[in-house]
Structures are given as structure tokens and as C-alpha cells.
Design a protein around this motif. Structure first.
Motif, short mmCIF file in Angstrom:
data_model
loop_
_atom_site.label_atom_id
_atom_site.label_comp_id
_atom_site.label_asym_id
_atom_site.label_seq_id
_atom_site.Cartn_x
_atom_site.Cartn_y
_atom_site.Cartn_z
N GLU A 16 0.59 -1.19 0.08
CA GLU A 16 0.10 0.02 0.02
C GLU A 16 0.87 1.20 0.18
O GLU A 16 0.15 2.49 -0.15
N PHE A 17 2.33 1.14 0.31
CA PHE A 17 3.11 2.14 0.03
C PHE A 17 3.21 2.77 -1.48
O PHE A 17 3.36 1.76 -2.19
N PRO A 18 3.06 4.13 -1.69
CA PRO A 18 3.36 4.52 -2.87
C PRO A 18 4.55 4.17 -3.67
O PRO A 18 5.38 4.42 -2.97
N ALA A 19 4.41 3.36 -5.25
CA ALA A 19 5.72 2.94 -5.51
C ALA A 19 6.57 4.25 -5.92
O ALA A 19 7.61 4.31 -5.79
N SER A 20 5.99 5.36 -6.04
CA SER A 20 6.67 6.65 -6.61
C SER A 20 7.52 7.09 -5.32
O SER A 20 8.39 8.02 -5.45
N GLU A 21 7.11 6.57 -4.21
CA GLU A 21 7.85 7.43 -2.97
C GLU A 21 8.78 6.15 -2.23
O GLU A 21 9.27 6.46 -1.17
N PHE A 22 8.91 5.05 -2.88
CA PHE A 22 9.85 4.15 -2.32
C PHE A 22 11.27 4.23 -3.17
O PHE A 22 11.60 3.02 -4.03
N GLY A 23 12.13 5.16 -2.83
CA GLY A 23 13.26 5.39 -3.29
C GLY A 23 14.39 4.81 -2.48
O GLY A 23 14.03 3.96 -1.37
N HIS A 24 15.70 5.22 -2.69
CA HIS A 24 16.67 4.71 -1.97
C HIS A 24 16.57 4.94 -0.35
O HIS A 24 16.87 3.89 0.25
N ARG A 25 16.12 6.09 -0.13
CA ARG A 25 16.19 6.21 1.52
C ARG A 25 14.98 5.31 2.23
O ARG A 25 15.41 4.67 3.20
N GLN A 26 13.96 5.01 1.42
CA GLN A 26 13.11 4.04 2.04
C GLN A 26 13.74 2.65 2.00
O GLN A 26 13.30 2.03 3.06
N HIS A 27 14.36 2.15 0.87
CA HIS A 27 14.95 0.97 0.80
C HIS A 27 15.83 0.84 2.26
O HIS A 27 16.01 -0.11 2.79
N LEU A 28 16.69 1.91 2.43
CA LEU A 28 17.66 1.92 3.46
C LEU A 28 16.76 1.78 4.72
O LEU A 28 17.33 1.20 5.68
N ARG A 29 15.74 2.57 4.94
CA ARG A 29 14.96 2.40 6.26
C ARG A 29 14.41 1.09 6.44
O ARG A 29 14.59 0.61 7.20
#
Length: 122
Positions: A16-29
């Protein structure tokens, strides 16, 4: 999208997390959270499963790269989750350990391949 850690994990698990907001920072988080909550090998499996499922749900299954994901988790565990090099130059960190040729192989995308240049930290 600002979520507390548990809501972030739940949103990713439910895709349910927006794909457009799943960048490098979110991968690291995601990796940091799994490393805080589980031993390294379990954190690796959970992170890889979450990212692979999320990518497939959004029609981007080919973007998931097992070797890159696992290598970055191993580096994060060794360097510490807040090391700025992970945020600022993850590709540079990987390049110390992996040749572009190895990372470009289909096999490296599908399963973890050990480094061909410099071993990852234990």
C-alpha cells in the motif's frame, strides 16, 4: 508519506506504500528496521522478500536485485545503519566489492553472489 516505523512496514507488506515514494532512502529505512529487529540473516531474508514482493506488485519485478540488496544489508550491518556513505554513495561502496560485469549478470539479480573484488565485512 510520513509514517511511523510499524506503519511503514505494514504499508510495504500490504503493498500500500506508493511506488513513487519508495526510493533509496526508503530501501535503507526498510533494511535498518529489519536489522534492528532481527539477526542479520533473518533481516536479509525479510528485506529481500519485502522488496521483491513490492516490486512485483507494482509490475517492476525486474528491478529487484538480490545481490545488491543483500550486499548493502551486509555493509549496513558492518558500518552501522546511519553511515552516510550508505545514503550518499551506495553505488560507490558496492563498486569496491563488485565489478559491474558481475552485478550485470542475471544470476546476481536472482541470487546472492559473493563479491569478486573485495570481500564484504564479516
Amino acid at each position: 508519506m510520513s509514517l511511523d516505523d510499524d506503519s511503514f512496514l505494514a504499508a510495504l507488506a500490504a503493498c500500500e506504500f506508493p511506488a513513487s515514494e519508495f526510493g533509496h532512502r526508503q530501501h535503507l529505512r526498510l533494511a535498518r528496521l529489519h536489522l534492528q529487529r532481527a539477526p542479520l540473516e533473518v533481516a536479509i531474508e525479510r528485506t529481500c522478500a519485502d522488496i521483491a514482493r513490492f516490486a512485483a506488485h507494482h509490475g517492476a519485478h525486474a528491478k529487484f536485485h538480490r545481490t545488491v540488496t543483500e550486499a548493502l544489508l551486509r555493509l549496513m550491518a558492518a558500518l552501522g545503519p546511519d553511515d552516510v556513505a550508505l545514503l550518499d554513495d551506495a553505488r560507490g561502496l558496492l563498486a569496491r566489492h563488485y565489478s559491474p560485469t558481475l552485478l550485470a549478470t542475471p544470476e546476481a539479480r536472482l541470487r546472492f553472489i559473493p563479491p569478486d573484488l573485495l570481500p564484504l565485512p564479516a
